[in-house]
Structures are given as C-alpha cells and as structure tokens.
Write an enzyme that holds these catalytic residues in place. Structure first.
Site, PDB file in Angstrom:
ATOM      1  N   LEU A  66       0.814  -1.215   0.000  1.00  0.00           N
ATOM      2  CA  LEU A  66       0.000   0.000   0.000  1.00  0.00           C
ATOM      3  C   LEU A  66       0.847   1.265   0.000  1.00  0.00           C
ATOM      4  CD1 LEU A  66      -2.669  -1.130   2.650  1.00  0.00           C
ATOM      5  CD2 LEU A  66      -2.783  -1.303   0.150  1.00  0.00           C
ATOM      6  N   CYS A  67       2.000   1.215  -0.618  1.00  0.00           N
ATOM      7  CA  CYS A  67       2.965   2.318  -0.609  1.00  0.00           C
ATOM      8  C   CYS A  67       2.928   3.053  -1.950  1.00  0.00           C
ATOM      9  CB  CYS A  67       4.363   1.720  -0.360  1.00  0.00           C
ATOM     10  SG  CYS A  67       5.708   2.918  -0.338  1.00  0.00           S
ATOM     11  N   GLY A  68       3.295   4.303  -1.920  1.00  0.00           N
ATOM     12  CA  GLY A  68       3.428   5.047  -3.169  1.00  0.00           C
ATOM     13  C   GLY A  68       4.489   4.451  -4.087  1.00  0.00           C
TER      14      GLY A  68
END
Length: 191
Positions: A66-68
């Site tokens: 769920l990271c950029g």
C-alpha cells in the site's frame, strides 16, 4: 641488570603476541559473515535460503503493498526478466515497518505482488527490517552499512557474488534507473 632468561622470555612473549595478533586477524577475516548465511521464510511456505544462491548477485528489497512506491514491483519484475538468466536473484521482503503499508497477510501480499504486478521472483513472508527486532539479514546489513539502512519501503541492497553489500539504493531510486542496472551488470560481470 637483565639476565639472559628474562631477555629470552621477553623475546618469546613478543613473538608469541605478534603471532597471536596475526592469527586473530586472519581468523576474523575468515569468519566474516556474508549474506549467504541467512534465510527467510517464503511467502508460500518453506524457506528462501540465500546459500542456495551463493556466488550469484542478489537484490534484496523490502516491499509493501500500500505504498506510493508499490509500482516498483513492476520495475523489479523487469530487472528479473532482464537479468535472471544471467545470474541475478531478486528477493522481495514484505514489511509493515514503514507507515503500516503492509498490513495484510500472505494472501494479500501475493494478490498485490503476483497478481497485480505479475511478480515471479521469490517473495518472503512478512519480516521486520529495522530496529532491534529486525530480521538477522537486515541487522547484518545495518552493521555493514550503518548509513544505508532502510528508511522506507523499496530500499534495495545489491549483494555481490562475494556475499557482501556491493551497492545500496534508497526507495526513491527506481529499479529501472541506470545506476541500478549498471551496478547489477557490474556485479554479474565479476567472476
């Protein structure tokens, strides 16, 4: 006045000390730990033993779903496709250490890495990569390169054929970056 016995004893002691020091240095050099002594539990069960890849360059990357930077999975897969047949091993290490961006379990991680991004390189079970509870590989890496520890998801350690850290790339450096590809090519060229 120094007698002969005292002088001989002192000389032998000095020689013994020098030999002991050389022996200690040689033993320390021979016992330096390489990355190949570590293993990770695999996402799908079993173990990913780095010793099984001894003599091959490894790119070890802490990941998160769920990271950029999660789209870097695609770039890592491109590196795998480009360099795997030449000897590169890539290992993704999911971690929830940064921003709680890997909250799910194995199914969630597999959904993101393998189904969404088509990853075919090995993925470990979720691991801690920083601090006192870090996985032993990450503790070893922090000892070896204390200024180059993971500060976010998708931090990349390139391990050379000798088992030591050859290069480190922070999360902001994309897998497709020329610096990463050049470092991998250089590590593969070393025999």
């Amino acid at each position: 006045m120094i007698n002969r016995r005292t002088m001989i004893a002192g000389t032998l002691s000095a020689i013994g000390g020098a030999v002991s020091a050389r022996t200690a240095i040689a033993q320390a050099a021979m016992s330096r730990i390489t990355a190949y002594v570590f293993s990770f539990p695999a996402l799908a069960g079993g173990d990913i033993r780095l010793a099984d890849h001894a003599g091959r360059p490894l790119l070890v990357v802490n990941t998160a779903s769920l990271c950029g930077y999660t789209p870097q999975y695609a770039g890592l897969q491109e590196l795998w496709t480009q360099f795997h047949d030449r000897g590169l091993m890539i290992i993704g290490v999911p971690s929830n250490d940064f921003g709680g961006q890997e909250p799910g379990g194995a199914t969630d991680i597999a959904q993101t890495a393998q189904h969404q991004y088509g990853v075919t390189f090995p993925i470990t079970a979720k691991a801690v990569v920083k601090g006192a509870n870090a996985h032993p590989f990450y503790k070893w890496a922090a000892d070896a390169r204390p200024m180059d520890v993971p500060r976010w998801n998708f931090h990349k350690y390139l391990i050379g054929r000798d088992g030591y850290i050859a290069e480190v790339f922070p999360a902001s450096v994309e897998p497709s970056d020329t610096r990463v590809k050049t470092a991998i090519a250089r590590a593969l060229a070393v025999s």
